[in-house]
Design a protein around this motif. Structure first.
Motif, mmCIF file in Angstrom:
data_model
loop_
_atom_site.group_PDB
_atom_site.id
_atom_site.type_symbol
_atom_site.label_atom_id
_atom_site.label_comp_id
_atom_site.label_asym_id
_atom_site.label_seq_id
_atom_site.Cartn_x
_atom_site.Cartn_y
_atom_site.Cartn_z
ATOM 1 N N UNK A 1 0.814 -1.217 0.000
ATOM 2 C CA UNK A 1 0.000 0.000 0.000
ATOM 3 C C UNK A 1 0.848 1.267 0.000
ATOM 4 N N UNK A 2 2.068 1.178 0.538
ATOM 5 C CA UNK A 2 2.948 2.358 0.572
ATOM 6 C C UNK A 2 3.808 2.487 -0.670
ATOM 7 N N UNK A 3 3.681 1.543 -1.602
ATOM 8 C CA UNK A 3 4.494 1.584 -2.812
ATOM 9 C C UNK A 3 4.050 2.690 -3.761
ATOM 10 N N UNK A 4 4.964 3.080 -4.629
ATOM 11 C CA UNK A 4 4.672 4.177 -5.550
ATOM 12 C C UNK A 4 3.617 3.775 -6.580
ATOM 13 N N UNK A 5 3.679 2.541 -7.044
ATOM 14 C CA UNK A 5 2.707 2.101 -8.053
ATOM 15 C C UNK A 5 1.292 2.114 -7.491
ATOM 16 N N UNK A 6 1.133 1.653 -6.235
ATOM 17 C CA UNK A 6 -0.212 1.614 -5.661
ATOM 18 C C UNK A 6 -0.742 3.032 -5.436
ATOM 19 N N UNK A 7 0.114 3.924 -4.934
ATOM 20 C CA UNK A 7 -0.342 5.296 -4.692
ATOM 21 C C UNK A 7 -0.776 5.956 -5.995
ATOM 22 N N UNK A 8 -0.015 5.733 -7.051
ATOM 23 C CA UNK A 8 -0.356 6.314 -8.346
ATOM 24 C C UNK A 8 -1.646 5.725 -8.895
ATOM 25 N N UNK A 9 -1.807 4.407 -8.761
ATOM 26 C CA UNK A 9 -3.031 3.762 -9.250
ATOM 27 C C UNK A 9 -4.243 4.198 -8.440
ATOM 28 N N UNK A 10 -4.078 4.373 -7.118
ATOM 29 C CA UNK A 10 -5.198 4.796 -6.279
ATOM 30 C C UNK A 10 -5.637 6.218 -6.626
ATOM 31 N N UNK A 11 -4.670 7.127 -6.884
ATOM 32 C CA UNK A 11 -5.023 8.492 -7.270
ATOM 33 C C UNK A 11 -5.748 8.526 -8.611
ATOM 34 N N UNK A 12 -5.259 7.730 -9.566
ATOM 35 C CA UNK A 12 -5.916 7.697 -10.874
ATOM 36 C C UNK A 12 -7.331 7.156 -10.763
ATOM 37 N N UNK A 13 -7.536 6.142 -9.928
ATOM 38 C CA UNK A 13 -8.878 5.573 -9.768
ATOM 39 C C UNK A 13 -9.806 6.554 -9.070
ATOM 40 N N UNK A 14 -9.266 7.297 -8.100
ATOM 41 C CA UNK A 14 -10.074 8.291 -7.396
ATOM 42 C C UNK A 14 -10.512 9.403 -8.338
ATOM 43 N N UNK A 15 -9.594 9.886 -9.180
ATOM 44 C CA UNK A 15 -9.945 10.919 -10.147
ATOM 45 C C UNK A 15 -10.995 10.424 -11.131
ATOM 46 N N UNK A 16 -10.866 9.150 -11.533
ATOM 47 C CA UNK A 16 -11.830 8.586 -12.465
ATOM 48 C C UNK A 16 -13.216 8.500 -11.839
ATOM 49 N N UNK A 17 -13.270 8.135 -10.556
ATOM 50 C CA UNK A 17 -14.564 8.047 -9.865
ATOM 51 C C UNK A 17 -15.186 9.433 -9.694
ATOM 52 N N UNK A 18 -14.351 10.424 -9.368
ATOM 53 C CA UNK A 18 -14.882 11.779 -9.216
ATOM 54 C C UNK A 18 -15.429 12.305 -10.527
ATOM 55 N N UNK A 19 -14.722 11.996 -11.639
ATOM 56 C CA UNK A 19 -15.215 12.419 -12.952
ATOM 57 C C UNK A 19 -16.536 11.751 -13.278
#
Length: 503
Positions: free
Chosen positions: A270-288
């Motif tokens: 969960x603290x890895x860079x790939x997960x943080x980046x994927x979580x932010x992208x998914x959050x932005x997609x949900x907000x859109x």
């Protein structure tokens, strides 16, 4: 033609259709081409019966009033005058067209061949050479479409035959976000369409549309309960994910769309860079998506969810059809693997032999009884080679290549004999051998490959257990000693130093 005469003609035609079906059902062809040809002819006649019966129902319902008018004409006036007027009409027609050939209705639906292969059949144009008259799949086109998808694992054709109905991302499939593209939608649609077409071509007497309707109803219930594997409503970072996880302890990450072996590994990533980046992208997609659906009513479905349902429905149909045709699927894998060891000339010769196979017509003896299996062609097999899928002996070079002449005995499997080294090596991972080892009390079966004797297996298992006992250290049995300077050491070392006067 009056309505009553039309109804009479339809009833007569229905009797001819039933007789035609009866003639075909009595036939018992042996070659798959002739069996399919018979079934397709029966399916066509059944379709004609439904069409004729529908016309007869319309006449009997008398929606327009023609039937009542015809009955009134027969019941009133002179019936002989009506008869002679129709007779004059027929004579006038034949005088005008004296050379017109009359159709023999008795021959319309009769069996015109005896399935000897002398005449062209319906199925000759329905199957490709790779399909072998419906015995195998021909998924080469779908395989090419799969390889052209972005970010997919490169699978060989044999691997694709194993995995084409597994759409989970952790098995080399496409990620959920990438499944909403037009390219993937076309691919899964073409795959479902091919399997449906194959089912209809190989099972002409089956109501495939009814089966597909049942699949759709099953999918609709699962979708309404949000139980479709891999398509659950998004919410939370970790979930059970697809139902086909590799182990009960595995955890699925919706952000990365990846499976982790256990909870600890999942928490560390969960603290890895790939997960943080994927979580932010998914959050932005949900907000859109929320902003896009903000003006809609609560009961309306978002455009994204509608697309997901369409893709998931096609995937579900592929899974159910592949499960229903598991025999053809396994036969296809065996056939593709067999053809990989053949030359192009041998493949062409095999295809010609498949198309030229004919069945001997049954001959009647003087007493009127039909000959049974005596009329069948005898297979010349002096070397007693195994038979291939077409009923003929396999080539001798293939027999030598796979070493089928060598016998391998396994005492663990109950003295079962395996023909060929390949079958012998493969059986160590099969249930028969594993069950035999478990009956001997052996749990770790991976270390017992190439062991076929019971005595050898028991000796090895006893040796392994003894080594494990020696290497097992009991921390509670070790006594720690401390010298005057505060150095801590085992009791044995302390006593040795004390005897030497070093303490």
């Amino acid at each position: 033609m009056s309505a009553l005469e039309a109804a009479r003609n339809i009833r007569e035609d229905l009797e001819r259709l039933e007789q035609g079906i009866s003639d075909r059902v009595r036939e018992e062809p042996k070659h798959i081409r002739n069996i399919l040809n018979r079934d397709h002819e029966v399916a066509q006649l059944l379709g004609e019966i439904q069409k004729q019966a529908s016309s007869l129902v319309d006449i009997l319902n008398d929606d327009i009033g023609f039937t009542g008018q015809a009955m009134e004409e027969l019941s009133t006036g002179d019936p002989f005058s009506k008869f002679y007027s129709q007779m004059d009409t027929l004579r006038e027609h034949h005088n005008r067209y004296p050379n017109e050939q009359a159709e023999n209705l008795e021959q319309r639906y009769r069996l015109k061949h005896d399935y000897t292969g002398a005449t062209a059949s319906i199925v000759d144009s329905l199957f490709s050479g790779e399909e072998g008259f419906g015995k195998y799949f021909d998924l080469n086109t779908c395989h090419d479409e799969f390889l052209s998808l972005p970010n997919v694992k490169h699978l060989s054709y044999l691997q694709y035959l194993e995995e084409f109905d597994n759409f989970a991302p952790n098995h080399g499939g496409v990620k959920r976000a990438e499944k909403l593209t037009d390219q993937y939608f076309k691919y899964v649609g073409d795959l479902a369409e091919y399997l449906t077409s194959f089912r209809k071509r190989t099972k002409p007497l089956e109501d495939v549309d009814k089966v597909l309707a049942e699949f759709d109803v099953e999918f609709g219930k699962a979708w309404s309960k949000d139980e479709v594997p891999g398509w659950q409503s998004e919410g939370g970072s970790a979930s059970s994910g697809p139902n086909n996880l590799s182990s009960p302890d595995a955890v699925w990450c919706d952000d990365c769309e990846k499976e982790f072996k256990n909870e600890n590994v999942y928490k560390n990533h969960l603290t890895g860079r790939k997960h943080v980046k994927a979580a932010e992208a998914r959050k932005q997609h949900q907000e859109a998506g929320d902003n896009e659906d903000g003006g809609r009513s609560n009961g309306a479905l978002s455009t994204k969810r509608i697309k997901e349902r369409a893709v998931a429905e096609r995937e579900h149909r592929v899974k159910r059809l592949a499960s229903a045709m598991s025999t053809e699927r396994s036969d296809t894998r065996v056939n593709v693997e067999r053809k990989q060891g053949m030359t192009e000339r041998e493949r062409q010769q095999e295809l010609e032999n498949l198309n030229n196979i004919t069945e001997e017509p049954r001959e009647t003896e003087e007493n009127g009884q039909e000959e049974g299996d005596e009329g069948d062609e005898k297979i010349y097999n002096p070397l007693k080679l195994p038979l291939a899928w077409d009923g003929k002996p396999i080539p001798f070079w293939l027999y030598r290549l796979h070493g089928l002449g060598a016998e391998f005995n396994c005492e663990v499997c109950g003295n079962f004999v395996y023909m060929g080294r390949r079958a012998f090596d493969k059986h160590f991972s099969e249930p028969r051998h594993i069950y035999g080892l478990k009956c001997l009390g052996i749990t770790n079966v991976t270390l017992f490959r190439d062991i076929t004797k019971i005595e050898e297996a028991l000796k090895l298992w006893d040796r392994i257990q003894k080594e494990q006992k020696k290497s097992r250290i009991d921390d509670g049995s070790i006594v720690q000693m401390e010298d005057s300077e505060g150095n801590v050491m085992p009791e044995k070392v302390y006593l040795d130093l004390q005897k030497q006067g070093l303490l």
